[in-house]
Design a protein around this motif. Structure first.
Motif, PDB file in Angstrom:
ATOM      1  N   GLU A   1      12.092  18.944 -16.546  1.00  0.00           N
ATOM      2  CA  GLU A   1      12.802  17.711 -16.220  1.00  0.00           C
ATOM      3  C   GLU A   1      12.062  16.520 -16.814  1.00  0.00           C
ATOM      4  N   ARG A   2      12.763  15.388 -16.870  1.00  0.00           N
ATOM      5  CA  ARG A   2      12.122  14.170 -17.344  1.00  0.00           C
ATOM      6  C   ARG A   2      10.854  13.907 -16.525  1.00  0.00           C
ATOM      7  N   ARG A   3       9.826  13.504 -17.194  1.00  0.00           N
ATOM      8  CA  ARG A   3       8.535  13.298 -16.542  1.00  0.00           C
ATOM      9  C   ARG A   3       8.606  12.138 -15.545  1.00  0.00           C
ATOM     10  N   ILE A   4       8.238  12.405 -14.307  1.00  0.00           N
ATOM     11  CA  ILE A   4       8.148  11.378 -13.271  1.00  0.00           C
ATOM     12  C   ILE A   4       6.753  11.461 -12.666  1.00  0.00           C
ATOM     13  N   ASP A   5       6.025  10.396 -12.792  1.00  0.00           N
ATOM     14  CA  ASP A   5       4.675  10.334 -12.246  1.00  0.00           C
ATOM     15  C   ASP A   5       4.666   9.427 -11.023  1.00  0.00           C
ATOM     16  N   TYR A   6       3.751   9.694 -10.133  1.00  0.00           N
ATOM     17  CA  TYR A   6       3.553   8.805  -9.010  1.00  0.00           C
ATOM     18  C   TYR A   6       2.600   7.692  -9.435  1.00  0.00           C
ATOM     19  N   ILE A   7       2.847   6.513  -8.936  1.00  0.00           N
ATOM     20  CA  ILE A   7       1.949   5.380  -9.137  1.00  0.00           C
ATOM     21  C   ILE A   7       1.520   4.933  -7.752  1.00  0.00           C
ATOM     22  N   SER A   8       0.289   4.541  -7.617  1.00  0.00           N
ATOM     23  CA  SER A   8      -0.223   4.153  -6.307  1.00  0.00           C
ATOM     24  C   SER A   8      -0.544   2.668  -6.282  1.00  0.00           C
ATOM     25  N   PHE A   9      -0.001   1.982  -5.301  1.00  0.00           N
ATOM     26  CA  PHE A   9      -0.373   0.599  -5.052  1.00  0.00           C
ATOM     27  C   PHE A   9      -1.396   0.620  -3.921  1.00  0.00           C
ATOM     28  N   ASP A  10      -2.581   0.187  -4.210  1.00  0.00           N
ATOM     29  CA  ASP A  10      -3.635   0.132  -3.207  1.00  0.00           C
ATOM     30  C   ASP A  10      -3.970  -1.329  -2.969  1.00  0.00           C
ATOM     31  N   ASN A  11      -3.308  -1.882  -1.976  1.00  0.00           N
ATOM     32  CA  ASN A  11      -3.488  -3.297  -1.639  1.00  0.00           C
ATOM     33  C   ASN A  11      -3.088  -4.228  -2.780  1.00  0.00           C
ATOM     34  N   SER A  12      -1.989  -3.913  -3.451  1.00  0.00           N
ATOM     35  CA  SER A  12      -1.449  -4.802  -4.479  1.00  0.00           C
ATOM     36  C   SER A  12      -0.923  -6.068  -3.821  1.00  0.00           C
TER      37      SER A  12
ATOM     38  N   THR B   1       0.858  -1.183   0.000  1.00  0.00           N
ATOM     39  CA  THR B   1       0.000   0.000   0.000  1.00  0.00           C
ATOM     40  C   THR B   1       0.895   1.234   0.000  1.00  0.00           C
ATOM     41  N   SER B   2       0.716   2.080  -0.989  1.00  0.00           N
ATOM     42  CA  SER B   2       1.528   3.292  -1.107  1.00  0.00           C
ATOM     43  C   SER B   2       1.194   4.293  -0.011  1.00  0.00           C
ATOM     44  N   PHE B   3       2.205   5.087   0.378  1.00  0.00           N
ATOM     45  CA  PHE B   3       1.965   6.187   1.302  1.00  0.00           C
ATOM     46  C   PHE B   3       1.016   7.182   0.637  1.00  0.00           C
ATOM     47  N   LYS B   4       0.280   7.912   1.456  1.00  0.00           N
ATOM     48  CA  LYS B   4      -0.717   8.866   0.969  1.00  0.00           C
ATOM     49  C   LYS B   4      -0.119   9.860  -0.038  1.00  0.00           C
ATOM     50  N   LYS B   5       1.101  10.289   0.196  1.00  0.00           N
ATOM     51  CA  LYS B   5       1.782  11.251  -0.674  1.00  0.00           C
ATOM     52  C   LYS B   5       1.795  10.792  -2.139  1.00  0.00           C
ATOM     53  N   TYR B   6       1.843   9.480  -2.375  1.00  0.00           N
ATOM     54  CA  TYR B   6       1.967   8.954  -3.729  1.00  0.00           C
ATOM     55  C   TYR B   6       0.636   8.579  -4.353  1.00  0.00           C
ATOM     56  N   ARG B   7      -0.448   8.855  -3.671  1.00  0.00           N
ATOM     57  CA  ARG B   7      -1.752   8.473  -4.200  1.00  0.00           C
ATOM     58  C   ARG B   7      -2.302   9.482  -5.204  1.00  0.00           C
ATOM     59  N   THR B   8      -1.661  10.608  -5.345  1.00  0.00           N
ATOM     60  CA  THR B   8      -2.062  11.574  -6.361  1.00  0.00           C
ATOM     61  C   THR B   8      -1.533  11.107  -7.712  1.00  0.00           C
ATOM     62  N   LYS B   9      -2.276  11.341  -8.743  1.00  0.00           N
ATOM     63  CA  LYS B   9      -1.843  10.929 -10.082  1.00  0.00           C
ATOM     64  C   LYS B   9      -1.027  12.024 -10.764  1.00  0.00           C
ATOM     65  N   LYS B  10      -0.944  13.191 -10.129  1.00  0.00           N
ATOM     66  CA  LYS B  10      -0.272  14.333 -10.730  1.00  0.00           C
ATOM     67  C   LYS B  10       1.204  14.353 -10.345  1.00  0.00           C
ATOM     68  N   SER B  11       2.052  14.595 -11.317  1.00  0.00           N
ATOM     69  CA  SER B  11       3.482  14.694 -11.070  1.00  0.00           C
ATOM     70  C   SER B  11       3.792  16.006 -10.363  1.00  0.00           C
ATOM     71  N   LEU B  12       4.716  15.967  -9.441  1.00  0.00           N
ATOM     72  CA  LEU B  12       5.117  17.176  -8.726  1.00  0.00           C
ATOM     73  C   LEU B  12       6.479  17.697  -9.185  1.00  0.00           C
ATOM     74  N   TYR B  13       6.968  17.210 -10.309  1.00  0.00           N
ATOM     75  CA  TYR B  13       8.285  17.609 -10.806  1.00  0.00           C
ATOM     76  C   TYR B  13       8.144  18.723 -11.841  1.00  0.00           C
ATOM     77  N   PRO B  14       9.153  19.583 -11.948  1.00  0.00           N
ATOM     78  CA  PRO B  14       9.114  20.679 -12.929  1.00  0.00           C
ATOM     79  C   PRO B  14       8.973  20.156 -14.357  1.00  0.00           C
ATOM     80  N   LYS B  15       8.344  20.942 -15.200  1.00  0.00           N
ATOM     81  CA  LYS B  15       8.090  20.525 -16.577  1.00  0.00           C
ATOM     82  C   LYS B  15       9.362  20.381 -17.408  1.00  0.00           C
TER      83      LYS B  15
END
Length: 128
Positions: free
Chosen positions: A89-100, A73-87
């Motif tokens: 830089e290489r695109r880094i998105d968060y992925i959320s594991f919810d009871n994987s 189960t991912s920490f709450k911080k990573y449950r957003t689908k929006k990237s928090l990195y500057p445009k």
């Protein structure tokens, strides 16, 4: 006393089996431009990333075990689908594991979601 001794051995075997999960695992993929890594730590945390030609996805979280299956189960911080990195830089998105669910078969890990295998992992050659 015999019952307690049997339980202790059973618990020790279960703990030993769970410890086989705790290492670095790399994604097994036939695709040339896709790779990644799952690190399962003994302290109950994990880190995951995968990378392709155009993006990288990342998450961290906690795991727990039940019947020799890990649940991530991912920490709450990573449950957003929006990237928090500057445009710029290489695109880094968060992925959320919810009871994987993570299951070990032989020397391969399988990440299962909604009854389907999403990712296969093999043990990394540089394990601690």
């Amino acid at each position: 006393t015999f019952l307690i001794l049997t339980f202790t051995c059973s618990q020790a075997q279960k703990i030993d089996k769970i410890s086989t999960f705790c290492k670095d695992w790399r994604i097994y993929s036939p695709h040339l431009f896709y790779s990644g890594k799952l690190t399962i730590n003994k302290n109950g945390t994990f880190k995951f990333y995968d990378i392709s030609c155009i993006r990288k996805r990342y998450t961290e979280g906690r795991w727990h075990s039940k019947n020799l299956t890990l649940t991530l189960t991912s920490f709450k911080k990573y449950r957003t689908k929006k990237s928090l990195y500057p445009k710029n830089e290489r695109r880094i998105d968060y992925i959320s594991f919810d009871n994987s669910q993570i299951k070990l078969e032989g020397d391969t890990l399988f990440r299962i979601e909604m009854g389907k295998v999403k990712t296969k992992f093999v043990a990394s050659t540089n394990n601690r």
